[in-house]
Design a protein around this motif. Structure first.
Motif, PDB file in Angstrom:
ATOM      1  N   GLU A  30     -24.430  14.881 -64.972  1.00 60.93           N
ATOM      2  CA  GLU A  30     -23.834  15.659 -66.069  1.00 60.93           C
ATOM      3  C   GLU A  30     -22.725  16.580 -65.554  1.00 60.93           C
ATOM      4  O   GLU A  30     -21.689  16.731 -66.211  1.00 60.93           O
ATOM      5  CB  GLU A  30     -24.911  16.485 -66.776  1.00 60.93           C
ATOM      6  N   LEU A  31     -22.918  17.155 -64.372  1.00 61.39           N
ATOM      7  CA  LEU A  31     -21.899  18.020 -63.783  1.00 61.39           C
ATOM      8  C   LEU A  31     -20.653  17.210 -63.448  1.00 61.39           C
ATOM      9  O   LEU A  31     -19.537  17.602 -63.790  1.00 61.39           O
ATOM     10  CB  LEU A  31     -22.456  18.706 -62.531  1.00 61.39           C
ATOM     11  N   TYR A  71     -20.838  23.285 -51.367  1.00 62.21           N
ATOM     12  CA  TYR A  71     -21.234  22.433 -52.490  1.00 62.21           C
ATOM     13  C   TYR A  71     -21.656  23.323 -53.650  1.00 62.21           C
ATOM     14  O   TYR A  71     -22.256  24.374 -53.437  1.00 62.21           O
ATOM     15  CB  TYR A  71     -22.450  21.568 -52.114  1.00 62.21           C
ATOM     16  N   ILE A  72     -21.375  22.878 -54.876  1.00 60.28           N
ATOM     17  CA  ILE A  72     -22.016  23.488 -56.036  1.00 60.28           C
ATOM     18  C   ILE A  72     -23.232  22.620 -56.353  1.00 60.28           C
ATOM     19  O   ILE A  72     -23.189  21.399 -56.211  1.00 60.28           O
ATOM     20  CB  ILE A  72     -21.057  23.674 -57.235  1.00 60.28           C
ATOM     21  N   VAL A  73     -24.311  23.286 -56.736  1.00 60.09           N
ATOM     22  CA  VAL A  73     -25.611  22.626 -56.780  1.00 60.09           C
ATOM     23  C   VAL A  73     -26.109  22.510 -58.222  1.00 60.09           C
ATOM     24  O   VAL A  73     -26.372  23.527 -58.871  1.00 60.09           O
ATOM     25  CB  VAL A  73     -26.625  23.409 -55.921  1.00 60.09           C
ATOM     26  N   ALA A  91     -25.267  16.977 -55.543  1.00 64.31           N
ATOM     27  CA  ALA A  91     -24.384  18.137 -55.434  1.00 64.31           C
ATOM     28  C   ALA A  91     -22.925  17.683 -55.419  1.00 64.31           C
ATOM     29  O   ALA A  91     -22.614  16.527 -55.127  1.00 64.31           O
ATOM     30  CB  ALA A  91     -24.721  18.920 -54.170  1.00 64.31           C
ATOM     31  N   VAL A  92     -22.024  18.604 -55.737  1.00 66.53           N
ATOM     32  CA  VAL A  92     -20.593  18.304 -55.778  1.00 66.53           C
ATOM     33  C   VAL A  92     -19.911  19.160 -54.715  1.00 66.53           C
ATOM     34  O   VAL A  92     -19.993  20.386 -54.748  1.00 66.53           O
ATOM     35  CB  VAL A  92     -19.998  18.603 -57.173  1.00 66.53           C
ATOM     36  N   SER A  93     -19.246  18.494 -53.770  1.00 65.64           N
ATOM     37  CA  SER A  93     -18.597  19.221 -52.673  1.00 65.64           C
ATOM     38  C   SER A  93     -17.298  19.869 -53.138  1.00 65.64           C
ATOM     39  O   SER A  93     -16.669  19.425 -54.105  1.00 65.64           O
ATOM     40  CB  SER A  93     -18.319  18.286 -51.503  1.00 65.64           C
ATOM     41  N   MET A  94     -16.893  20.892 -52.416  1.00 64.84           N
ATOM     42  CA  MET A  94     -15.625  21.542 -52.726  1.00 64.84           C
ATOM     43  C   MET A  94     -14.455  20.581 -52.478  1.00 64.84           C
ATOM     44  O   MET A  94     -13.425  20.690 -53.122  1.00 64.84           O
ATOM     45  CB  MET A  94     -15.463  22.820 -51.903  1.00 64.84           C
ATOM     46  N   ARG A  95     -14.630  19.617 -51.608  1.00 66.73           N
ATOM     47  CA  ARG A  95     -13.599  18.594 -51.406  1.00 66.73           C
ATOM     48  C   ARG A  95     -13.453  17.757 -52.682  1.00 66.73           C
ATOM     49  O   ARG A  95     -12.341  17.427 -53.096  1.00 66.73           O
ATOM     50  CB  ARG A  95     -13.980  17.717 -50.209  1.00 66.73           C
ATOM     51  N   GLN A  96     -14.585  17.421 -53.316  1.00 65.02           N
ATOM     52  CA  GLN A  96     -14.534  16.675 -54.579  1.00 65.02           C
ATOM     53  C   GLN A  96     -13.912  17.538 -55.674  1.00 65.02           C
ATOM     54  O   GLN A  96     -13.132  17.031 -56.495  1.00 65.02           O
ATOM     55  CB  GLN A  96     -15.941  16.239 -54.985  1.00 65.02           C
TER      56      GLN A  96
END
Length: 193
Positions: A30-31, A71-73, A91-96
């Motif tokens: 969803e994120l 990462y945002i979790v 999780a979504v990395s700051m690179r992503q």
């Protein structure tokens, strides 16, 4: 308090004339979907400004060269010390995040993260912009602000959110008093406060 903080930020932004969408307690898919919708939806408007506010958990993992990647979790991400593969899948990395920000066609994108990572223009009045603001808005801008660094814990009762709202709503971050708060002014104000 991330959910109530997000609603307070959303209400303030809405009161300032921003269109707002809240994604509450997202899972990893969803994120990602919400972020990708910025690329394929609202972010297609080249003349708009996009602001992303994330309240929640952050985490940092070490890379092979010793650098750190934040990462945002999302709510369904497992503890990376127990299930690193599951964490990385959700999780979504700051690179992503950076890649997504670069894919958004909107001229100005500001992403604010009210979270620790273990490891754009806010128009406040409708007056004619100064030459400085005219110059600032002529080029695409991507800015990122985080509440905490790798070694800083961010409290659940967010002081960062309070300062952010004071900065944009009350104009405290409008350093040059021109009626506009730039991402740069906001970043300096938040860092100082």
């Amino acid at each position: 308090n991330p959910v109530s903080d997000s609603h307070e930020v959303a209400n303030t932004l809405s009161g300032l004339g921003w269109g707002v969408e809240i994604v509450e307690n997202p899972t990893g898919p969803e994120l990602r979907s919400a972020l990708y919708q910025l690329v394929t939806g609202a972010g297609r408007d080249r003349h708009s400004a996009i602001l992303v506010w994330f309240s929640g958990h952050g985490h940092t993992l070490s890379e092979v060269d010793g650098s750190k990647l934040g990462y945002i979790v999302p709510v369904d991400a497992p503890n990376p010390d127990i299930d690193e593969m599951g964490f990385m899948e959700r999780a979504v990395s700051m690179r992503q995040i950076e890649t997504i920000a670069r894919r958004i066609w909107s001229k100005h994108v500001l992403m604010i993260f009210d979270s620790c990572f273990s490891g754009a223009i806010f128009q406040m009045v409708r007056s004619k912009p100064s030459p400085y603001i005219e110059e600032k808005v002529s080029s695409p801008v991507r800015e990122f602000i985080t509440a905490g660094s790798e070694h800083e814990k961010v409290p659940d009762r967010s002081v960062f959110k309070v300062c952010f709202l004071q900065g944009i709503k009350d104009g405290f971050a409008d350093v040059n008093s021109d009626g506009y708060v730039t991402g740069e002014e906001l970043g300096i104000y938040l860092q100082e406060k």
